[in-house]
Design a protein around this motif. Structure first.
Motif, PDB file in Angstrom:
ATOM      1  N   GLY A 148      -1.148  44.422  19.590  1.00 52.37           N
ATOM      2  CA  GLY A 148      -0.584  45.392  18.650  1.00 52.37           C
ATOM      3  C   GLY A 148       0.839  45.771  19.006  1.00 52.37           C
ATOM      4  O   GLY A 148       1.691  45.952  18.117  1.00 52.37           O
ATOM      5  N   MET A 159      -1.929  44.809  11.185  1.00 54.69           N
ATOM      6  CA  MET A 159      -2.412  43.608  11.862  1.00 54.69           C
ATOM      7  C   MET A 159      -3.801  43.279  11.333  1.00 54.69           C
ATOM      8  O   MET A 159      -4.700  44.139  11.325  1.00 54.69           O
ATOM      9  N   VAL A 197      -5.271  48.124  19.099  1.00 53.27           N
ATOM     10  CA  VAL A 197      -4.199  47.748  18.177  1.00 53.27           C
ATOM     11  C   VAL A 197      -3.536  48.997  17.605  1.00 53.27           C
ATOM     12  O   VAL A 197      -2.302  49.133  17.594  1.00 53.27           O
ATOM     13  N   GLN A 198      -4.352  49.938  17.140  1.00 54.25           N
ATOM     14  CA  GLN A 198      -3.817  51.122  16.457  1.00 54.25           C
ATOM     15  C   GLN A 198      -3.189  52.128  17.411  1.00 54.25           C
ATOM     16  O   GLN A 198      -2.509  53.058  16.949  1.00 54.25           O
ATOM     17  N   SER A 204      -4.880  48.454  12.011  1.00 57.72           N
ATOM     18  CA  SER A 204      -5.712  47.259  12.170  1.00 57.72           C
ATOM     19  C   SER A 204      -6.757  47.263  11.069  1.00 57.72           C
ATOM     20  O   SER A 204      -7.267  48.316  10.688  1.00 57.72           O
TER      21      SER A 204
END
Length: 760
Positions: A148, A159, A197-198, A204
């Motif tokens: 990320g 993503m 990721v976030q 995400s």
């Protein structure tokens, strides 16, 4: 962690003890546009309230502009903004502070599948199955945070990660992307990756809702399965992932489910996702998965992605006309836009726009994240006579096959990363449904070079896989032979069978006949058959190990790293043991693809018709199927050896309202190592196979003992009851296996559980 599924937070906090589902709380039947799209179980979040205020200030054209996105390679001239060659692009609304959105694939790193951004490299994580083999959500979180951060540095703010489709078939082409066959493991790992990721203030997804389990005919497949079975398997994996990761968006799938396309499926999108689970983010389509305007919008799709790949742009002018004609209520359009904005706001992507220029990335540090994940996910399947790790006195080692002299294999499709270090092998596949975006690609991480560096006093030779006679000779002259056996698969391409390609089985037979001290290192998408298993003393499953896979493999073979991976997927003894021995309709669809390739001007007429896939196993996916049918697989789910050993003792189980299991785990060997303690549950006399209800990875020094306490996930203990509707735990006696894998029944205890019900 803040949860969207607020109706379930109390359940998670207190195990299986939960508020009974009252009759008046049962969800009402779904309609095409439930209460302006808002779930009845949730009050609007602060993010949703902010989104609603923004929507109230928009014109109709501005609203429409946010619910369909461009596919940059085909979208020249459709925006005044820069189109970065990637997955998707949605312009913002500057006057309202709504940011431009750029979307990138995928779960294994920032993808650049066919070098569409020349020279742009990224860190490639090991495959999803490799990460799932760690049974460690922290590994998934660290990997998600890393990929990320690279996405943000490359100016992306969405993503397309979070692949959580359960592996129902061992030959599935995208098995490598996903997280195995168990809903608890897959959900926990996906949720951790999404949260990672976030953590970079980007969105995400979680994908692909639902039953996207076969690549052959994936646009025409119709998954046939019952409501309860779906809730207890694939949908439970999504539900857990959403709770743990809070993804800004959910991506719907290509296939149909019970007769309706996933991206216009009222049951999946409105009833389950938005109503029962109270999900407040947005549903985006997969690229090329939209088939209508009115039905898709009213049945829960919020955004058309990569519009150039659909037969027409459904959510542009046609949606505007449908709203003006009252066929799609304005309230529904407002909800579509508000959900999109809610996902951006909650993730932080709204208030922290992507940078305007590419940022510096610490690729060296990120490579260590990828290598750590690869090492944690490598599974030692067999080690007869303790052939591994290599003894320090091994002087002559023959490395054979698999292009181990130059790199390690990766899977193809939208998750393909062009990794740091370059691409030593890249082969176009030529024809078929994936030809435009798939190449057979290796990462520049040579196991041969890594072994030579790790064992400087040994003579280590390499023989190409195509030279069987040379391989036999090299093996005969060596103290130890290592055969690298690859199996390549890709998005859009299922494996036709479970055999090793490239005459892999014959090569292994030739090598082990010349040298009984042979190690087989598998670089595979998923399970393969092993007709040579009784002859070969040591087998290692390395999966697709990512851009530092060569180093990871060398560290495991030489003992610098003690293997600790456990299988997230069952390896059958024969293809006939699985519910479906080969892809459904494989031969017919391959023939149609061949005709389309030969006659490209008329390719459309060779599209296969909709065909059903009857998921006869229902909720009994993977290891549950094998137990139900009394089949003994080659290697069971949860299985994995170590260079040390672990023992369990002194179990104590608490029943009643909460199922809790405590026991001692002891490292009984002479090396430090990591174990994965697993708890399986079934109701006594139910005839149902055991289900993984809890697990924990832990590292122990030699002789160390640690007390472990695990609480069962209540929905695993329960069954889904469509008459409630909701989850029901029946009272009675439950059997609990404290186990090293799904077949282990050496320690089984019993307890009584009180009856309970839970919301859907």
């Amino acid at each position: 962690m803040k949860l969207r599924l607020l109706g379930f937070t109390s359940i998670l906090a207190i195990g299986v003890c939960c508020t009974p589902l009252q009759a008046q709380e049962s969800p009402a039947p779904s309609t095409a546009t439930p209460a302006a799209g808002m779930p009845v179980q949730n009050a609007p979040s602060a993010a949703r309230q902010q989104a609603d205020k923004l929507v109230a200030q928009m014109t109709l054209d501005e609203k429409i502009s946010l619910v369909h996105g461009l596919f940059p390679p085909l979208a020249n001239g459709k925006t005044t903004h820069e189109l970065i060659p990637s997955a998707g692009h949605i312009d913002g609304i500057p006057r309202l502070g709504i940011p431009l959105v750029r979307e990138t694939d995928a779960s294994l790193g920032v993808a650049n599948q066919v070098n569409q951004r020349p020279g742009d490299v990224a860190t490639a994580m090991p495959s999803g199955l490799a990460q799932a083999s760690s049974f460690d959500p922290q590994i998934a979180h660290e990997g998600g945070a890393m990929i990320g951060s690279e996405a943000r540095a490359k100016r992306f703010n969405v993503m397309l990660a979070g692949g959580v489709n359960l592996t129902r078939d061992p030959w599935g082409g995208r098995n490598f992307e996903y997280l195995g066959e168990d809903p608890l493991l897959a959900g926990d790992m996906a949720g951790a990756q999404i949260a990672g990721v976030q953590s970079n203030k980007i969105v995400s997804t979680v994908k692909h809702l639902a039953l996207n389990s076969q690549e052959t005919g994936r646009f025409q497949a119709d998954a046939i399965i019952g409501d309860a079975a779906m809730r207890m398997s694939d949908l439970l994996a999504f539900q857990i992932a959403i709770e743990k990761g809070n993804p800004g968006s959910v991506m719907c799938a290509y296939n149909q489910v019970n007769g309706t396309y996933s991206c216009q499926n009222d049951y999946l999108l409105n009833k389950v996702l938005k109503h029962d689970w109270g999900y407040q983010g947005w549903v985006m389509s997969d690229w090329g998965a939209v088939h209508s305007t009115v039905q898709a919008a009213n049945n829960g799709l919020d955004q058309e992605s990569g519009e150039e790949l659909d037969k027409q742009i459904f959510f542009g002018a046609p949606l505007k006309a449908a709203v003006e004609a009252g066929k799609v209520p304005m309230a529904r359009l407002d909800d579509m836009v508000a959900r999109y904005l809610t996902g951006l706001i909650e993730s932080g992507a709204f208030d922290t726009p992507a940078p305007e220029t590419v940022q510096k990335i610490d690729y060296s540090a990120h490579a260590k994240v990828a290598q750590k994940a690869a090492e944690a996910g490598i599974v030692l399947l067999k080690n007869e006579g303790d052939l591994l790790p290599f003894a320090s006195n091994a002087k002559r080692i023959a490395v054979i096959g698999g292009h181990a002299d130059v790199g390690v294999l990766s899977g193809g499709g939208s998750s393909q990363v062009r990794s740091v270090g370059g691409v030593p092998i890249e082969v176009p596949i030529g024809t078929g449904p994936a030809a435009s975006f798939v190449r057979i690609t290796y990462h520049d991480s040579s196991p041969l070079k890594a072994l030579r560096k790790a064992m400087p006093n040994a003579t280590i030779t390499f023989t190409d896989q195509r030279d069987v006679a040379g391989a036999r000779k090299a093996a005969a002259e060596a103290d130890i032979a290592i055969v690298f056996a690859p199996q390549w698969t890709s998005e859009a391409i299922d494996a036709p069978n479970l055999d090793l390609p490239y005459h892999g089985d014959a090569l292994i037979d030739a090598v082990v006949s010349a040298n009984p001290k042979t190690v087989v290192v598998l670089e595979t998408s998923g399970p393969v058959l092993m007709p040579w298993i009784d002859k070969v003393p040591a087998v290692v499953e390395a999966w697709y190990p990512g851009q530092r896979g060569g180093e990871a493999i060398a560290n495991v073979l030489t003992g610098k790293v003690n293997p600790s991976g456990h299988l997230p997927i069952t390896f059958p003894r024969s293809a006939e043991q699985a519910p479906r021995p080969e892809p459904v309709d494989y031969a017919r669809i391959q023939a149609l693809d061949a005709k389309a390739t030969a006659d490209p001007e008329n390719a459309a007429k060779y599209q296969p018709p909709i065909f059903p896939i009857h998921y006869i196993e229902g909720a009994n996916v993977g290891y549950r199927w094998y137990e139900l049918k009394g089949e003994k697989p080659l290697f069971p789910f949860g299985y994995g050896l170590s260079y040390t050993s672990f023992a369990y003792a002194h179990p104590q189980v608490t029943g009643g309202k909460t199922l809790t299991v405590s026991f001692d785990v002891t490292n009984t060997g002479g090396r430090a190592g990591s174990d994965v303690a697993q708890v399986y549950v079934t109701r006594k006399g139910s005839g149902e196979p055991m289900r993984l209800a809890a697990f924990q990875r832990l590292s122990l020094k030699p002789g160390e003992t640690r007390r472990v306490t695990l609480t069962a996930e209540p929905r695993i203990v329960a069954d889904y009851d469509t008459s409630l509707p909701g989850w029901r735990i029946a009272d009675g006696t439950y059997q609990i296996a404290i186990a090293h894998d799904a077949e282990d029944r050496a320690m089984v205890v019993e307890t009584q559980l009180d009856p309970a019900t839970m919301r859907p």
